[in-house]
Scaffold this active site. Structure first.
Site, PDB file in Angstrom:
ATOM      1  N   ASP A 118      -7.068   1.891  -1.402  1.00 39.54           N
ATOM      2  CA  ASP A 118      -6.262   1.883  -2.617  1.00 39.54           C
ATOM      3  C   ASP A 118      -6.596   0.616  -3.385  1.00 39.54           C
ATOM      4  OD1 ASP A 118      -3.976   3.147  -4.188  1.00 39.54           O
ATOM      5  OD2 ASP A 118      -3.296   1.074  -3.975  1.00 39.54           O
TER       6      ASP A 118
ATOM      7  N   HIS B 276       2.775   0.363  -4.759  1.00 41.57           N
ATOM      8  CA  HIS B 276       1.827  -0.306  -5.661  1.00 41.57           C
ATOM      9  C   HIS B 276       1.350  -1.640  -5.103  1.00 41.57           C
ATOM     10  CE1 HIS B 276       1.765   2.742  -8.685  1.00 41.57           C
ATOM     11  NE2 HIS B 276       3.078   2.779  -8.676  1.00 41.57           N
TER      12      HIS B 276
ATOM     13  N   ASP C  92      -0.108   0.920   0.099  1.00 42.72           N
ATOM     14  CA  ASP C  92      -0.471   2.246  -0.410  1.00 42.72           C
ATOM     15  C   ASP C  92      -1.628   2.853   0.376  1.00 42.72           C
ATOM     16  OD1 ASP C  92       1.576   1.984  -2.192  1.00 42.72           O
ATOM     17  OD2 ASP C  92       0.321   1.840  -3.977  1.00 42.72           O
TER      18      ASP C  92
END
Length: 187
Positions: free
Chosen positions: A12, A160, A165
């Site tokens: 991510d 986030h 994530d």
């Protein structure tokens, strides 16, 4: 001749905007999908001042802080590459896995090529949303993370924060994998 084993790596990223080059990669989080305790994370110094205010609002990251404290992009990508080499043996293939993989992969691919000359993941990525859609025959609209989470009931959640994530995505991938395996056993 045996085929190489595949090591799935959940990745991510958090960025300053929608496209690499014009906007910066700000943080990377990664973990081995089936061994999520094996992790990599870093923040990067921006390569441009351009930013989308919504992107920074979502991440909570500051370009000023990252300019002062983030890793030089070449160093960050080198450290990520070295971590990937430790995760996979010579006879194993690493596979990039992401939730909306085209977005995350585009930044990782750009940065690996720009700063190291090659991408250890190669030119492909496995998208969890597409895998879920194919395994459940749902609509694209139903591949939103909230819809998938309601169906699969993961323990983790998205925040986030790139590493958190990546762990969340890894759990979603494992749950989709389990769903596919269960469906195949019923057939």
């Amino acid at each position: 001749m045996s085929e190489k084993a595949e090591i799935f790596i959940s990745v991510d990223v958090e960025t300053s905007g929608p496209i690499p080059g014009e906007y910066s990669l700000l943080s990377i989080g990664a973990c081995s999908v089936f061994e999520p305790e094996k992790v990599f994370t870093c923040t990067l110094r921006p390569i441009t001042d351009a930013f989308d205010p919504k992107a920074l609002e979502v991440t909570g990251l500051s370009l000023q802080d990252l300019t002062e404290n983030g890793l030089e992009p070449k160093l960050a990508m080198n450290q990520f590459s070295e971590w990937l080499q430790k995760i996979a043996k010579d006879d194993e293939t690493i596979v990039f896995v992401g939730f909306n993989a085209p977005f995350d992969w585009s930044f990782i691919n750009y940065y690996f090529h720009r700063f190291l000359g090659e991408n250890p993941f190669g030119f492909t990525a496995l998208d969890i949303k597409a895998l879920y859609m194919g395994s459940t025959a749902c609509t694209w609209r139903d591949t939103r993370s909230s819809k998938i989470a309601a169906h699969l009931r993961p323990q983790e959640s998205g925040t986030h924060d790139a590493l958190q994530d990546a762990r969340y995505q890894a759990e979603i991938f494992r749950l989709v994998w389990q769903y596919i395996t269960n469906q195949n056993h019923r057939a």
